[in-house]
Motif scaffolding. Structure first.
Motif, PDB file in Angstrom:
ATOM      1  N   UNK A 131       1.903   5.878  -3.842  1.00 45.02           N
ATOM      2  CA  UNK A 131       2.278   4.556  -4.339  1.00 45.02           C
ATOM      3  C   UNK A 131       1.395   4.189  -5.523  1.00 45.02           C
ATOM      4  N   UNK A 132       1.598   2.996  -6.070  1.00 49.23           N
ATOM      5  CA  UNK A 132       0.803   2.578  -7.213  1.00 49.23           C
ATOM      6  C   UNK A 132       0.253   1.174  -7.002  1.00 49.23           C
ATOM      7  N   UNK A 133      -0.725   0.846  -7.819  1.00 47.87           N
ATOM      8  CA  UNK A 133      -1.335  -0.484  -7.852  1.00 47.87           C
ATOM      9  C   UNK A 133      -0.932  -1.128  -9.168  1.00 47.87           C
ATOM     10  N   UNK A 134      -0.600  -2.424  -9.113  1.00 51.75           N
ATOM     11  CA  UNK A 134      -0.223  -3.147 -10.327  1.00 51.75           C
ATOM     12  C   UNK A 134      -0.874  -4.527 -10.323  1.00 51.75           C
ATOM     13  N   UNK A 135      -0.720  -5.240 -11.416  1.00 51.78           N
ATOM     14  CA  UNK A 135      -1.221  -6.614 -11.552  1.00 51.78           C
ATOM     15  C   UNK A 135      -2.693  -6.743 -11.148  1.00 51.78           C
ATOM     16  N   UNK A 136      -3.524  -5.866 -11.644  1.00 53.90           N
ATOM     17  CA  UNK A 136      -4.960  -5.896 -11.356  1.00 53.90           C
ATOM     18  C   UNK A 136      -5.581  -7.049 -12.146  1.00 53.90           C
ATOM     19  N   UNK A 137      -6.241  -7.973 -11.420  1.00 54.48           N
ATOM     20  CA  UNK A 137      -6.846  -9.138 -12.062  1.00 54.48           C
ATOM     21  C   UNK A 137      -8.277  -9.297 -11.558  1.00 54.48           C
TER      22      UNK A 137
ATOM     23  N   UNK B 140      -4.918  -7.458  -6.627  1.00 53.78           N
ATOM     24  CA  UNK B 140      -3.967  -6.464  -7.119  1.00 53.78           C
ATOM     25  C   UNK B 140      -2.754  -6.468  -6.205  1.00 53.78           C
ATOM     26  N   UNK B 141      -1.689  -5.843  -6.670  1.00 50.89           N
ATOM     27  CA  UNK B 141      -0.447  -5.753  -5.906  1.00 50.89           C
ATOM     28  C   UNK B 141      -0.129  -4.299  -5.599  1.00 50.89           C
ATOM     29  N   UNK B 142       0.548  -4.111  -4.465  1.00 51.73           N
ATOM     30  CA  UNK B 142       1.161  -2.836  -4.117  1.00 51.73           C
ATOM     31  C   UNK B 142       2.586  -3.150  -3.671  1.00 51.73           C
ATOM     32  N   UNK B 143       3.358  -2.129  -3.385  1.00 51.60           N
ATOM     33  CA  UNK B 143       4.647  -2.382  -2.754  1.00 51.60           C
ATOM     34  C   UNK B 143       4.364  -3.039  -1.410  1.00 51.60           C
ATOM     35  N   UNK B 144       5.154  -4.028  -1.009  1.00 51.44           N
ATOM     36  CA  UNK B 144       4.906  -4.701   0.275  1.00 51.44           C
ATOM     37  C   UNK B 144       4.772  -3.707   1.427  1.00 51.44           C
ATOM     38  N   UNK B 145       3.723  -3.884   2.216  1.00 55.61           N
ATOM     39  CA  UNK B 145       3.481  -3.032   3.375  1.00 55.61           C
ATOM     40  C   UNK B 145       2.780  -1.723   3.081  1.00 55.61           C
ATOM     41  N   UNK B 146       2.504  -1.414   1.819  1.00 53.41           N
ATOM     42  CA  UNK B 146       1.845  -0.150   1.471  1.00 53.41           C
ATOM     43  C   UNK B 146       0.376  -0.166   1.864  1.00 53.41           C
ATOM     44  N   UNK B 147      -0.086   0.949   2.382  1.00 52.43           N
ATOM     45  CA  UNK B 147      -1.484   1.107   2.773  1.00 52.43           C
ATOM     46  C   UNK B 147      -2.339   1.458   1.557  1.00 52.43           C
ATOM     47  N   UNK B 148      -3.630   1.116   1.637  1.00 50.52           N
ATOM     48  CA  UNK B 148      -4.598   1.522   0.625  1.00 50.52           C
ATOM     49  C   UNK B 148      -5.825   2.098   1.326  1.00 50.52           C
ATOM     50  N   UNK B 149      -6.503   3.002   0.644  1.00 52.01           N
ATOM     51  CA  UNK B 149      -7.795   3.471   1.146  1.00 52.01           C
ATOM     52  C   UNK B 149      -8.878   2.825   0.293  1.00 52.01           C
ATOM     53  N   UNK B 150      -9.980   2.459   0.953  1.00 55.53           N
ATOM     54  CA  UNK B 150     -11.058   1.752   0.275  1.00 55.53           C
ATOM     55  C   UNK B 150     -12.370   2.479   0.550  1.00 55.53           C
ATOM     56  N   UNK B 151     -13.059   2.895  -0.526  1.00 55.49           N
ATOM     57  CA  UNK B 151     -14.399   3.484  -0.464  1.00 55.49           C
ATOM     58  C   UNK B 151     -15.381   2.402  -0.884  1.00 55.49           C
ATOM     59  N   UNK B 152     -16.464   2.205  -0.119  1.00 56.96           N
ATOM     60  CA  UNK B 152     -17.430   1.149  -0.417  1.00 56.96           C
ATOM     61  C   UNK B 152     -18.835   1.731  -0.500  1.00 56.96           C
ATOM     62  N   UNK B 153     -19.513   1.458  -1.630  1.00 54.22           N
ATOM     63  CA  UNK B 153     -20.897   1.884  -1.834  1.00 54.22           C
ATOM     64  C   UNK B 153     -21.722   0.679  -2.269  1.00 54.22           C
ATOM     65  N   UNK B 154     -22.939   0.588  -1.757  1.00 54.13           N
ATOM     66  CA  UNK B 154     -23.858  -0.500  -2.076  1.00 54.13           C
ATOM     67  C   UNK B 154     -25.163   0.098  -2.564  1.00 54.13           C
ATOM     68  N   UNK B 155     -25.579  -0.267  -3.760  1.00 51.46           N
ATOM     69  CA  UNK B 155     -26.819   0.228  -4.353  1.00 51.46           C
ATOM     70  C   UNK B 155     -26.876   1.762  -4.352  1.00 51.46           C
TER      71      UNK B 155
END
Length: 190
Positions: free
Chosen positions: A101-107, A143-158
């Motif tokens: 899928x794709x990501x759109x409308x990144x603000x 940001x927007x995705x297609x409704x119901x689409x999953x995303x993966x998120x990687x998080x790093x701190x310092x």
């Protein structure tokens, strides 16, 4: 050493916060952050409740907070415990849509031009990368995705894995900490 302490949860009656000591902070510029030693070997998939929100406590707790609203509307915010630590939190967050899928409308949301940015992540097609130096404010991205689409998120701190500082609402409760990096968030049916 980072120490996380649960201070509360709000959905909508509670609030969330955690604290840590980040030592000498520095801006992360590594385009390929190291893997997390304590992470599950494969990304964990979990539900994120549609239209649930998390109350933030800027300056009082460090965290990355992810919310999903009906229609494919996502919001990701960062906070820091700068009131206690007197040091900024340097966040590096990578969001990748699942299943091609794709990501759109990144603000960008309240990013400071001299220290923060959001844009494409060079290592993964379709991914976005939020770099934020957060103090007593809230930095973020929507940001927007297609409704119901999953995303993966990687998080790093310092520059380190930030598993304990990841928050989202699933099954009616605020989840504190991620079992894997990345974590795959699947919206509940709208």
């Amino acid at each position: 050493m980072r120490i996380a302490s649960f201070l509360g949860v709000l959905v909508p009656l509670f609030s969330i916060a955690c604290t840590y000591d980040n030592g000498d902070a520095h801006r992360v510029t590594n385009p390929d952050p190291p893997p997390c030693a304590d992470s599950a070997p494969t990304p964990v998939q979990t539900w994120i409740d549609t239209d649930a929100q998390i109350e933030l406590q800027p300056g009082r707790g460090a965290g990355v907070y992810v919310e999903y609203a009906a229609g494919g509307k996502w919001r990701l915010n960062t906070t820091c415990d700068a009131e206690q630590s007197s040091a900024p939190c340097i966040w590096d967050v990578i969001v990748t849509p699942e299943d091609g899928r794709s990501i759109s409308n990144v603000v960008a949301q309240d990013l400071e031009a001299d220290t923060d940015s959001v844009g494409p992540y060079t290592e993964y097609p379709r991914a976005i990368n939020l770099l934020a130096e957060t103090t007593s404010d809230v930095d973020g991205v929507s940001f927007d995705t297609e409704p119901g689409s999953a995303v993966s998120v990687d998080v790093f701190l310092d520059g380190s894995c930030a598993l304990p500082y990841f928050f989202w609402v699933g099954d009616g409760a605020v989840h504190t900490g991620s079992p894997s990096n990345p974590l795959v968030l699947i919206p509940t049916p709208e």
